[in-house]
Design a protein around this motif. Structure first.
Motif, PDB file in Angstrom:
ATOM      1  N   GLY A 222       0.794  -1.219   0.000  1.00 40.25           N
ATOM      2  CA  GLY A 222       0.000   0.000   0.000  1.00 40.25           C
ATOM      3  C   GLY A 222       0.829   1.274   0.000  1.00 40.25           C
ATOM      4  O   GLY A 222       0.302   2.365  -0.184  1.00 40.25           O
ATOM      5  N   TRP A 223       2.149   1.141   0.221  1.00 44.20           N
ATOM      6  CA  TRP A 223       3.051   2.288   0.136  1.00 44.20           C
ATOM      7  C   TRP A 223       3.583   2.384  -1.300  1.00 44.20           C
ATOM      8  O   TRP A 223       3.624   1.395  -2.036  1.00 44.20           O
ATOM      9  CB  TRP A 223       4.221   2.116   1.095  1.00 44.20           C
ATOM     10  N   ARG A 224       4.008   3.576  -1.682  1.00 45.12           N
ATOM     11  CA  ARG A 224       4.525   3.747  -3.040  1.00 45.12           C
ATOM     12  C   ARG A 224       5.608   4.830  -3.065  1.00 45.12           C
ATOM     13  O   ARG A 224       5.775   5.584  -2.105  1.00 45.12           O
ATOM     14  CB  ARG A 224       3.391   4.129  -4.004  1.00 45.12           C
ATOM     15  N   ILE A 225       6.320   4.872  -4.166  1.00 45.31           N
ATOM     16  CA  ILE A 225       7.332   5.906  -4.388  1.00 45.31           C
ATOM     17  C   ILE A 225       6.902   6.750  -5.577  1.00 45.31           C
ATOM     18  O   ILE A 225       6.487   6.212  -6.608  1.00 45.31           O
ATOM     19  CB  ILE A 225       8.718   5.282  -4.659  1.00 45.31           C
ATOM     20  N   THR A 226       6.995   8.071  -5.430  1.00 42.69           N
ATOM     21  CA  THR A 226       6.634   8.956  -6.530  1.00 42.69           C
ATOM     22  C   THR A 226       7.549  10.183  -6.510  1.00 42.69           C
ATOM     23  O   THR A 226       8.412  10.313  -5.644  1.00 42.69           O
ATOM     24  CB  THR A 226       5.150   9.370  -6.454  1.00 42.69           C
ATOM     25  N   LYS A 227       7.353  11.065  -7.471  1.00 43.64           N
ATOM     26  CA  LYS A 227       8.139  12.294  -7.548  1.00 43.64           C
ATOM     27  C   LYS A 227       7.491  13.380  -6.676  1.00 43.64           C
ATOM     28  O   LYS A 227       6.261  13.431  -6.540  1.00 43.64           O
ATOM     29  CB  LYS A 227       8.230  12.795  -8.985  1.00 43.64           C
ATOM     30  N   GLY A 233       3.240  21.593  -5.112  1.00 47.27           N
ATOM     31  CA  GLY A 233       3.692  22.598  -6.055  1.00 47.27           C
ATOM     32  C   GLY A 233       5.131  22.976  -5.755  1.00 47.27           C
ATOM     33  O   GLY A 233       5.560  22.948  -4.598  1.00 47.27           O
ATOM     34  N   VAL A 234       5.886  23.298  -6.787  1.00 53.08           N
ATOM     35  CA  VAL A 234       7.278  23.730  -6.620  1.00 53.08           C
ATOM     36  C   VAL A 234       7.438  25.061  -7.356  1.00 53.08           C
ATOM     37  O   VAL A 234       7.289  25.124  -8.574  1.00 53.08           O
ATOM     38  CB  VAL A 234       8.265  22.683  -7.169  1.00 53.08           C
ATOM     39  N   ASN A 235       7.668  26.116  -6.588  1.00 50.68           N
ATOM     40  CA  ASN A 235       7.770  27.478  -7.149  1.00 50.68           C
ATOM     41  C   ASN A 235       6.546  27.797  -8.017  1.00 50.68           C
ATOM     42  O   ASN A 235       6.655  28.298  -9.132  1.00 50.68           O
ATOM     43  CB  ASN A 235       9.044  27.644  -7.980  1.00 50.68           C
ATOM     44  N   SER A 236       5.387  27.505  -7.470  1.00 51.01           N
ATOM     45  CA  SER A 236       4.165  27.568  -8.283  1.00 51.01           C
ATOM     46  C   SER A 236       3.573  28.965  -8.424  1.00 51.01           C
ATOM     47  O   SER A 236       2.735  29.201  -9.284  1.00 51.01           O
ATOM     48  CB  SER A 236       3.103  26.625  -7.702  1.00 51.01           C
ATOM     49  N   LYS A 237       4.014  29.912  -7.599  1.00 53.91           N
ATOM     50  CA  LYS A 237       3.375  31.221  -7.665  1.00 53.91           C
ATOM     51  C   LYS A 237       4.381  32.338  -7.426  1.00 53.91           C
ATOM     52  O   LYS A 237       5.063  32.367  -6.401  1.00 53.91           O
ATOM     53  CB  LYS A 237       2.240  31.306  -6.641  1.00 53.91           C
ATOM     54  N   LYS A 351      18.915  23.164  -8.469  1.00 52.88           N
ATOM     55  CA  LYS A 351      17.861  23.794  -9.249  1.00 52.88           C
ATOM     56  C   LYS A 351      16.502  23.281  -8.797  1.00 52.88           C
ATOM     57  O   LYS A 351      16.405  22.237  -8.136  1.00 52.88           O
ATOM     58  CB  LYS A 351      18.067  23.510 -10.735  1.00 52.88           C
ATOM     59  N   ALA A 352      15.462  23.994  -9.189  1.00 49.10           N
ATOM     60  CA  ALA A 352      14.104  23.583  -8.840  1.00 49.10           C
ATOM     61  C   ALA A 352      13.809  22.172  -9.341  1.00 49.10           C
ATOM     62  O   ALA A 352      13.092  21.397  -8.683  1.00 49.10           O
ATOM     63  CB  ALA A 352      13.095  24.576  -9.409  1.00 49.10           C
ATOM     64  N   ASP A 353      14.362  21.810 -10.518  1.00 49.83           N
ATOM     65  CA  ASP A 353      14.115  20.472 -11.069  1.00 49.83           C
ATOM     66  C   ASP A 353      14.635  19.370 -10.161  1.00 49.83           C
ATOM     67  O   ASP A 353      14.094  18.252 -10.152  1.00 49.83           O
ATOM     68  CB  ASP A 353      14.770  20.343 -12.449  1.00 49.83           C
ATOM     69  N   HIS A 354      15.671  19.662  -9.398  1.00 51.45           N
ATOM     70  CA  HIS A 354      16.188  18.657  -8.471  1.00 51.45           C
ATOM     71  C   HIS A 354      15.176  18.362  -7.368  1.00 51.45           C
ATOM     72  O   HIS A 354      15.111  17.234  -6.870  1.00 51.45           O
ATOM     73  CB  HIS A 354      17.512  19.125  -7.862  1.00 51.45           C
ATOM     74  N   THR A 357      11.980  16.405  -9.161  1.00 51.13           N
ATOM     75  CA  THR A 357      12.195  14.998  -9.527  1.00 51.13           C
ATOM     76  C   THR A 357      12.672  14.133  -8.362  1.00 51.13           C
ATOM     77  O   THR A 357      12.924  12.936  -8.549  1.00 51.13           O
ATOM     78  CB  THR A 357      13.219  14.901 -10.678  1.00 51.13           C
ATOM     79  N   ALA A 358      12.794  14.717  -7.185  1.00 50.38           N
ATOM     80  CA  ALA A 358      13.202  13.937  -6.010  1.00 50.38           C
ATOM     81  C   ALA A 358      12.141  12.875  -5.710  1.00 50.38           C
ATOM     82  O   ALA A 358      10.940  13.138  -5.752  1.00 50.38           O
ATOM     83  CB  ALA A 358      13.383  14.846  -4.806  1.00 50.38           C
ATOM     84  N   GLU A 359      12.603  11.676  -5.405  1.00 49.88           N
ATOM     85  CA  GLU A 359      11.681  10.594  -5.085  1.00 49.88           C
ATOM     86  C   GLU A 359      11.299  10.626  -3.610  1.00 49.88           C
ATOM     87  O   GLU A 359      12.152  10.840  -2.739  1.00 49.88           O
ATOM     88  CB  GLU A 359      12.307   9.238  -5.434  1.00 49.88           C
TER      89      GLU A 359
END
Length: 428
Positions: A222-227, A233-237, A351-354, A357-359
């Motif tokens: 029932g547990w999972r790994i995702t991004k 949100g990351v730097n969404s506003k 960077k924000a992408d790091h 995309t972090a798991e």
């Protein structure tokens, strides 16, 4: 001039010992028990800061080990405003670590028994003294002062040692209360972090004994790994270009591990170009620059005009609560992940992408909810303690110049440091 007070040249009552030039080859990033004090350990307004520790792992000259209660003064300031130059700090009570007397830090001792060292500590935290030192400093970008310049300052001092001690006791009372709140905050943060690691790293969460482990993922069923960007949100506003009015700006230098220490108020037209990230309640800010320094914090009950620097990554929780996300984002493994990805030798940054995309491990909802029910309250308590400390600092800073100018009669006050917060002060 207040009766019983007189002007004294600092050089007549104190001596300043220079620090030692510890060799840079022994400076290390990995924490050790040897703290090499620098101007970065002085707060604006004076006092000791523990969030920018330099570690040392080399030979130590015994003559340059500081002890609890020693009063030190900074003689170098890297800021253009010279806003810490000349201020004093006091070595804290700490039986576990060694505090090293580094160069450009002065150690104060008394030349006479007619003055109290704690009083001198507070005298060197007054604004008028510091302005005198800053105005006589040398250097264009890095500001410097010297024992000679500090000695030349002429300041008002009560002739009575008893009065000096009473003034120091009143002011130290505020710092005692602030320190007690900081200890409470630390305990709350440590408990939350340890519980996170126990439940979600070592998998010892409530009911773990009966849980089936998925052979493919190595996680409970029932547990999972995702991004991370699938859950927040990351730097969404960012702030609109048409925005008008004032902002309260969060800069990287105003954030230490787990804490927003200061905000700077600007009109939007005068604000730094990096003042763009909108933050709201429950957001998490993480400095992209030098992630090994752990400059991160939870934004809790902000005013509507709080704006963060683009040097931060702003993580806005959507599908997981702030408590779970924050303690994931501050684990040693996540800090190591960012540190390893940081690019640039002189100015290592991620960077924000790091972040995007972090798991991240996502447990079952009921377990996340149980964690949040325990530690969302801790975030609220921590915020309350920080608010109390802000009020205490403001009250202390209002009293400081009045006490040091002899405007407040302390001779007949029966006060201990523990009572300083609620003392009734008689203004002359």
């Amino acid at each position: 001039m207040m009766e019983g007070w007189k002007f004294v040249k600092l050089g007549d009552i104190i001596h300043i010992k220079h620090g030692y030039g510890f060799k840079g080859e022994f400076f290390v990033d990995e924490p050790t028990k040897n703290f090499l004090l620098t101007p970065g350990n002085f707060a604006i307004g004076g006092g000791y800061k523990s969030d920018k520790i330099k570690y040392y792992d080399g030979p130590i000259n015994e003559d340059f080990i500081l002890k609890e209660g020693d009063v030190i003064v900074t003689m170098t300031d890297l800021s253009k405003q010279a806003d810490t130059l000349g201020y004093s700090a006091k070595i804290p009570k700490d039986s576990e670590n060694t505090y090293l007397h580094n160069q450009r830090i002065g150690l104060i001792s008394l030349k006479t028994d007619e003055v109290d060292l704690d009083f001198i500590y507070w005298l060197l935290r007054t604004d008028y003294y510091q302005r005198y030192i800053a105005s006589s400093s040398s250097g264009a970008t890095v500001k410097h002062t010297s024992p000679k310049k500090i000695y030349s300052a002429k300041l008002l001092v009560p002739e009575s040692l008893f009065v000096q001690q009473k003034i120091a006791s009143i002011l130290s009372g505020y710092d005692d209360l602030i320190e007690n709140n900081l200890k409470r905050i630390k305990l709350l943060e440590e408990k939350a972090q340890l519980t996170y690691e126990e439940w979600f790293v070592r998998m010892k969460f409530p009911g773990h004994e009966s849980v089936v482990i998925n052979k493919e993922t190595g996680l409970p069923e029932g547990w999972r790994i995702t991004k991370l960007n699938k859950l927040s949100g990351v730097n969404s506003k960012n702030i609109e270009k048409t925005y008008e009015g004032d902002i309260k700006y969060i800069d990287i230098k105003g954030v230490s591990p787990n804490s927003i220490d200061s905000l700077t108020e600007y009109s939007i037209v005068d604000a730094p170009g990096r003042a763009k990230r909108i933050v709201k309640h429950g957001d998490i800010i993480w400095s992209c620059v030098r992630p090994n320094r752990r400059s991160h914090a939870v934004v809790w009950k902000p005013e509507s005009n709080w704006i963060a620097s683009t040097g931060f990554c702003v993580i806005s929780p959507k599908k997981l609560p702030t408590s779970y996300l924050y303690y994931f984002l501050t684990t040693n493994s996540f800090v190591g992940y960012l540190t390893n990805l940081a690019g640039g030798a002189a100015y290592p940054a991620v960077k924000a992408d790091h972040f995007k995309t972090a798991e991240i491990v996502v447990p079952k909802d009921e377990i996340v909810k149980a964690f949040d029910e325990k530690f969302e309250k801790s975030l609220e308590l921590i915020w309350n303690f920080k608010q109390q400390n802000q009020f205490l600092k403001e009250a202390r800073d209002i009293l400081l110049p009045r006490l040091m100018a002899g405007m407040i009669n302390v001779e007949d006050m029966n006060i201990s440091s523990k009572e300083a917060e609620t003392a009734k002060i008689q203004i002359l």
